[in-house]
Design an enzyme around this catalytic site. Structure first.
Site, PDB file in Angstrom:
ATOM      1  N   GLY A 442       6.742  -0.344 -12.542  1.00  0.00           N
ATOM      2  CA  GLY A 442       7.177  -1.502 -13.314  1.00  0.00           C
ATOM      3  C   GLY A 442       6.684  -1.547 -14.742  1.00  0.00           C
ATOM      4  N   HIS A 651       5.820  -3.201  -3.463  1.00  0.00           N
ATOM      5  CA  HIS A 651       4.776  -2.261  -3.885  1.00  0.00           C
ATOM      6  C   HIS A 651       3.419  -2.799  -3.447  1.00  0.00           C
ATOM      7  CE1 HIS A 651       2.097   0.168  -6.262  1.00  0.00           C
ATOM      8  NE2 HIS A 651       1.630  -0.918  -6.850  1.00  0.00           N
ATOM      9  N   HIS A 704      -4.956   4.969 -12.560  1.00  0.00           N
ATOM     10  CA  HIS A 704      -6.193   4.364 -13.064  1.00  0.00           C
ATOM     11  C   HIS A 704      -7.048   5.366 -13.822  1.00  0.00           C
ATOM     12  CE1 HIS A 704      -4.838   1.680  -9.876  1.00  0.00           C
ATOM     13  NE2 HIS A 704      -5.302   0.745 -10.664  1.00  0.00           N
TER      14      HIS A 704
END
Ligand code: GLN
Ligand code: ZN
Length: 768
Positions: A442, A651, A704
């Site tokens: 997204g 998700h 990350h």
């Protein structure tokens, strides 16, 4: 009686620690400067607690990244791949991975801290695991505070909690077997802390809030009996929080420690169990966690005093402490910073208490017990009573139409018109996707420019139309970029959004939002949870504008992007005057209306993010089913208003799925994208074992970390996935949104991802 705070937020007012840490990472400031700023923050936090009248103040509650990571360092539990590194480079490499000319190491796993939205670094264990004491952080911080005249209680994570929160990185052993190796290090640590001259040591054992096996219980008991031998003058506080001791109560009451902490916010009824328990000895001090460390509502003094008084009547003032239910880490810093009345109305503000205000609450409760006639305390008591009464009776909380809609919900509202086997071919035809379709989760990089422009808009420096022009430009560029590199299902990029929950909170009725109400989520990442103070409704469409704008710029399908009801609930501060399930259903209906509007606007793929479903799971088995029932139903209410052809994605990230896989399947999303890359597809096992029927996008790289995954790495993961899952059901995507990344690494990573998907298709056609 003493007042106690289990821990104070370390990120600082207005996220002070965030920018220095990030500047240190970017090598914009020196290690000395970094260290000075952190020292100042600690100082400030100790001084404020002292000034307000907290008797037992923590040290070692500060962290540059995470307290479990700190504990890994303290115990010398450092995975081999980081052992060549030193100091902060090693520390941050463990947290975030490191890639330069000399080293290329992946980060340790991260997962959610019990049922909170805080993430901790997961300790890694091998069979021949060695531990070695490194007490420097604990001793330094204790001495720093002592210099200010404050004798703190160091706080550490207990041995069994530490082991159970970690993970075996090799087959053939159980991490609990490491207890005998880890206990000597804890013993040395206790001796060290004793030598410092500390009077109290707080040992957090929140695993006591869950169901423990007999072996785990025995390990807890054994640990404290062993540690006891070295405590001499040092008094031990065992802190459990987030639920009651439950089936571990007898065990807890028999531990050879001086103080037992109870979370009376999560579980007020445990008080009776404790007071009437046959193992409750007549020396044990009870630390009563009556001030909520997890929420922002003002304490109800009348209520708290009743509980406190009940205990005092039974065991006397000297054996009763009053404090926070858990660490205040999960609360924003200071309500006094909220001066913007249009953000948070004064009527609502009077119902609230953030961390600093909670210090006053704790101190005041103590005064109200010890010196009930104290005029200041009296005044505070009256003000507290008035504010709570005002909240109960306030007109802005109740909306009869919303209540009615929730009451009238039927089973059909939570069911798609057809089953997945009917929907799948219809969606395939409509979307015309090849095998291994590629997509993202997204968000695209929220660059400095994006954030600066939003902040200029919020401050009124630029107009709505200027801001909209900017967002349009970014969105178009992102659509073009995705087309260029060949992604299949595109997203608009979420440039108009600050945070995936706050963005919706700001547009829904019943929500208020703060300016500086930051709470640490992981490392330097903070979130600003909205406050749900009243009945929730959607005054108008929230996302249709930018999603349909993006769709109008491309022939490829664009995925509408929403946050699901459970996640919105979970990541907000939720009203405590009605069941959470009721609030969740109200949100679900608002999201359902949005989903339907997106479909009407021509979006044929809609993603409803639910990364927080797992973290809402109660810690004890007996409570799980009821939660899952209402949570999954709320998701289904939000997703079930669309046609068969419309593909619903969801998700999830940072979750262990094994224990809730059935419920995830019950969500009946057409596609689920999940985080799997840090644990090398391990999470997929649950889906495979369960024969998960719908489509899955196992994340193929860790967003990350700034590390760019190679095509070989991605291919390896996709090969693994192809071995495990029906190939027609596999999607290819990163493991989460890209908002925290920069463009260069995003480009390289996604290019590698698309190329690998193409290669997988070729391989597949050879197989066929
Ligand atoms: N759609 C969100 C994003 O990409 C999902 C974030 C999340 O799962 N935490 O940012
Ligand atoms: Zn995610």
């Amino acid at each position: 009686m003493k007042s106690i705070v289990l821990g104070y937020p370390r990120i600082g007012e207005k996220r002070a620690l965030k920018s220095v840490t990030e500047n240190f990472w970017k090598k914009k400031i020196t290690e000395n400067h970094f260290s000075d700023v952190s020292k100042d923050l600690r100082k400030k936090h100790w001084k404020i607690q002292k000034a307000i009248g907290i008797d037992l103040i923590s040290s070692n509650d500060f962290s540059l990244y995470d307290q479990i990571l700190d504990m890994c360092i303290t115990l010398g539990c450092i995975p081999e791949r980081f052992q060549g590194l030193k100091g902060l480079e090693q520390y941050f490499a463990m947290a975030r991975g490191l890639q330069n000319e000399e080293v290329d190491v992946t980060a340790m796993e991260m997962t959610k801290w019990f049922d909170t939205n805080y993430h901790y670094i997961v300790p890694e264990f091998i069979k021949e695991q060695r531990f070695a004491l490194n007490p420097e952080k604990i001793t330094t911080e204790f001495k720093e505070a002592l210099k200010l005249g404050i004798k703190t209680k160091p706080v550490i994570i207990g041995p069994v909690t530490f082991l159970l929160l970690g993970k075996e990185k090799q087959e053939g052993f159980n991490r609990l077997e490491l207890l005998d190796k880890i206990l000597p290090v804890y013993e040395d640590l206790i001796i060290e802390i004793n030598t410092l001259g500390a009077e109290y040591l707080q040992i957090d054992e929140p695993i006591l809030a869950g169901d423990l096996t007999a072996a785990e219980q025995a390990a807890v008991s054994k640990s404290y009996h062993r540690l006891r031998k070295h405590t001499s003058g040092l008094k031990i506080i065992v802190a459990n929080y987030f639920d009651c001791y439950g089936s571990n109560l007898d065990l807890a009451l028999k531990l050879p420690v001086e103080v037992l902490h109870l979370d009376l916010v999560r579980c007020p009824c445990q008080l009776e169990d404790v007071l009437n328990h046959e193992s409750f000895n007549n020396e044990l001090i009870l630390s009563l966690g009556v001030v909520n460390g997890r929420n922002i509502w003002k304490n109800d003094f009348e209520d708290s005093l009743k509980s406190i008084q009940k205990v005092i009547n039974k065991i006397g003032k000297n054996r009763v402490w009053v404090g926070s239910s858990c660490s205040l880490l999960h609360c924003p810093n200071d309500l006094d910073l909220e001066t913007n009345n249009s953000a948070i109305a004064p009527e609502i503000k009077q119902w609230l208490a953030f961390s600093k205000q909670k210090l006053y609450e704790i101190a005041t409760l103590k005064t109200l017990v010890l010196q009930p006639k104290d005029p200041k305390a009296q005044q505070r008591f009256e003000a507290n009573k008035k504010a709570n009464q005002n909240r109960r009776e306030s007109a802005i909380i109740h909306n009869p139409a919303v209540k009615k809609r929730v009451e009238n919900l039927t089973d059909a509202d939570s069911r798609r018109a057809s089953g997945f086997n009917i929907r799948q071919p219809k969606q395939r035809e409509k979307l015309a996707l090849s095998l291994f379709p590629t997509t993202t989760i997204g968000s695209f990089p929220q660059t400095k420019e994006v954030r600066a422009t939003r902040s200029r808009f919020k401050k009124g420096v630029i107009s709505q139309s200027e801001y909209d022009r900017f967002i349009a430009k970014e969105t178009i560029a992102t659509i073009r970029f995705q087309e260029d590199i060949g992604l299949d299902v595109l997203v608009h990029g979420e440039f108009e959004r600050n945070d995936m929950v706050e963005y919706f909170g700001e547009q829904l009725a019943g929500f208020a939002f703060t300016q500086f109400g930051w709470v640490q989520s992981y490392g330097t990442r903070c979130v600003k949870p909205p406050l749900i103070f009243g009945d929730v409704s959607r005054p108008k469409a929230m996302t249709v504008k930018w999603s349909s704008f993006a769709q109008s710029k491309t022939k490829k399908p664009v995925k509408g992007m929403l946050t699901g009801p459970v996640t919105i609930l979970q990541w907000s501060f939720v009203r405590n005057d009605q069941p959470r399930s009721t609030t969740c259903n109200q949100i679900a209906l608002a999201i359902r209306d949005e989903v339907n509007d997106l479909e009407k606007a021509g979006l044929s793929v809609i993603q409803i993010d639910e990364p927080a479903i797992r973290e809402g799971l109660p810690l004890r088995q007996k409570d799980k089913k009821a939660y899952l029932n209402w949570a999954i139903k709320a998701f289904r209410i939000s997703a079930s208003g669309v046609r068969d052809e419309t593909q619903i994605h969801t998700h999830m990230c940072y979750s262990e799925f094994n224990d809730i896989i059935k419920s995830i399947a019950d969500m009946d999303a057409d596609v689920i994208t999940i985080e799997t890359s840090r644990s090398e597809m391990e999470l997929l096992k649950a889906f495979v074992d369960f024969k998960y029927p719908n489509e899955i996008g196992p994340g193929v790289y860790d967003i990350h970390s700034e590390r760019v995954p190679t095509q070989q790495e991605i291919e390896k993961l996709l090969d693994k996935a192809s071995d495990l899952l029906p190939v027609r059901n596999i999607w290819v995507n990163p493991d989460c949104g890209l908002k925290t990344r920069d463009w260069p690494e995003t480009k390289s990573a996604l290019e590698n991802l698309v190329q690998t998907a193409k290669k997988m298709r070729e391989k597949q056609s050879i197989v066929l």
